[in-house]
Design a protein around this motif. Structure first.
Motif, short mmCIF file in Angstrom:
data_model
loop_
_atom_site.label_atom_id
_atom_site.label_comp_id
_atom_site.label_asym_id
_atom_site.label_seq_id
_atom_site.Cartn_x
_atom_site.Cartn_y
_atom_site.Cartn_z
N GLY A 1 9.75 12.52 5.58
CA GLY A 1 9.22 11.25 5.15
C GLY A 1 10.20 10.15 5.50
O GLY A 1 11.20 10.38 6.18
N LEU A 2 9.90 8.97 5.02
CA LEU A 2 10.76 7.82 5.29
C LEU A 2 11.74 7.61 4.14
O LEU A 2 11.39 7.79 2.98
N THR A 3 12.93 7.19 4.49
CA THR A 3 13.91 6.84 3.46
C THR A 3 13.54 5.47 2.90
O THR A 3 12.77 4.71 3.50
N ILE A 4 14.12 5.14 1.79
CA ILE A 4 13.84 3.84 1.18
C ILE A 4 14.27 2.70 2.09
O ILE A 4 13.60 1.67 2.17
N SER A 5 15.36 2.87 2.82
CA SER A 5 15.80 1.81 3.73
C SER A 5 14.85 1.67 4.91
O SER A 5 14.61 0.55 5.38
N GLY B 1 10.60 -1.52 7.42
CA GLY B 1 9.23 -1.55 7.94
C GLY B 1 8.33 -2.54 7.23
O GLY B 1 7.44 -3.13 7.82
N ALA B 2 8.57 -2.72 5.93
CA ALA B 2 7.74 -3.63 5.13
C ALA B 2 8.36 -5.01 5.01
O ALA B 2 7.76 -5.92 4.41
N ASN B 3 9.57 -5.18 5.54
CA ASN B 3 10.29 -6.45 5.49
C ASN B 3 10.53 -6.93 4.05
O ASN B 3 10.27 -8.08 3.71
N VAL B 4 10.99 -5.99 3.23
CA VAL B 4 11.37 -6.29 1.85
C VAL B 4 12.73 -5.66 1.59
O VAL B 4 13.21 -4.86 2.39
N ARG C 1 0.93 -0.40 2.16
CA ARG C 1 0.65 -0.74 0.75
C ARG C 1 1.57 -1.88 0.30
O ARG C 1 1.13 -2.81 -0.36
N ILE C 2 2.83 -1.81 0.67
CA ILE C 2 3.77 -2.87 0.29
C ILE C 2 3.40 -4.18 0.99
O ILE C 2 3.44 -5.24 0.37
N LYS C 3 3.00 -4.10 2.23
CA LYS C 3 2.55 -5.31 2.94
C LYS C 3 1.32 -5.91 2.26
O LYS C 3 1.18 -7.12 2.16
N PHE C 4 0.42 -5.05 1.81
CA PHE C 4 -0.76 -5.49 1.06
C PHE C 4 -0.32 -6.25 -0.19
O PHE C 4 -0.81 -7.35 -0.48
N ILE C 5 0.62 -5.69 -0.93
CA ILE C 5 1.12 -6.30 -2.16
C ILE C 5 1.73 -7.67 -1.85
O ILE C 5 1.43 -8.67 -2.52
N LYS C 6 2.59 -7.72 -0.84
CA LYS C 6 3.27 -8.97 -0.50
C LYS C 6 2.26 -10.04 -0.05
O LYS C 6 2.38 -11.20 -0.42
N ARG C 7 1.28 -9.65 0.74
CA ARG C 7 0.28 -10.61 1.21
C ARG C 7 -0.55 -11.14 0.04
O ARG C 7 -0.82 -12.34 -0.03
N ALA C 8 -0.92 -10.27 -0.86
CA ALA C 8 -1.67 -10.72 -2.04
C ALA C 8 -0.83 -11.70 -2.87
O ALA C 8 -1.34 -12.70 -3.36
N GLN C 9 0.46 -11.42 -2.99
CA GLN C 9 1.35 -12.34 -3.71
C GLN C 9 1.42 -13.69 -3.00
O GLN C 9 1.41 -14.73 -3.66
N GLU C 10 1.49 -13.67 -1.68
CA GLU C 10 1.53 -14.92 -0.92
C GLU C 10 0.28 -15.75 -1.16
O GLU C 10 0.33 -16.98 -1.09
N LEU C 11 -0.82 -15.08 -1.45
CA LEU C 11 -2.07 -15.78 -1.71
C LEU C 11 -2.23 -16.17 -3.18
O LEU C 11 -3.29 -16.64 -3.59
#
Length: 135
Positions: A3-7, A12-15, A49-59
């Motif tokens: 899987g992917l590490t947290i870093s 990848g999600a730019n957070v 999923r994280i990108k979805f969350i960030k985009r919703a927050q931006e809106l």
């Protein structure tokens, strides 16, 4: 286990990493399995999923509202109409905030125009006097 590490997810999600931990704590993303050494192993889908969350927050959606959106988007008991209603309610809320901000802007412009400016005593400041007035 692969899987992917947290870093890697953070990049990848730019957070930042703390954002991922926070989302995990809130239940916005699932707690991933861990290696024997205790390292998180995220599935690649978590980035979207994280990108979805960030985009919703931006809106303008709060994390609580994002959580509800995620439940709806993950479920099969909803359709586009449910999301449309959710977005329409948010739009009404934003429009009300815009009206409130326009009112605040108008009041502050008026007070600023009344200010005599430099050299006037502070006890004659119309802006401070307005703050002291009771409705």
């Amino acid at each position: 286990m692969k899987g992917l590490t947290i870093s890697q997810v953070a990049k990848g999600a730019n957070v930042n990493i703390e954002t991922i931990r926070y989302y995990e704590k809130l239940g916005l993303i699932s707690e991933p399995p861990r290696t024997d050494a205790g390292y998180r192993q995220f599935p690649s889908e978590v980035i979207q999923r994280i990108k979805f969350i960030k985009r919703a927050q931006e809106l303008g959606f709060t994390l609580s509202e994002v959580s509800k959106l995620l439940v709806v988007s993950d479920g099969r008991d909803f359709d586009c109409y449910d999301i449309q209603q959710f977005a329409s309610n948010k739009l009404e809320e934003i429009e009300q905030k815009m009206r409130d901000l326009e009112k605040i802007k108008s009041i502050l412009q008026s007070l600023s125009n009344k200010c005599p400016g430099q050299g006037s005593p502070i006890n004659k400041c119309p802006i401070l006097e307005e703050f002291k007035e009771e409705e």
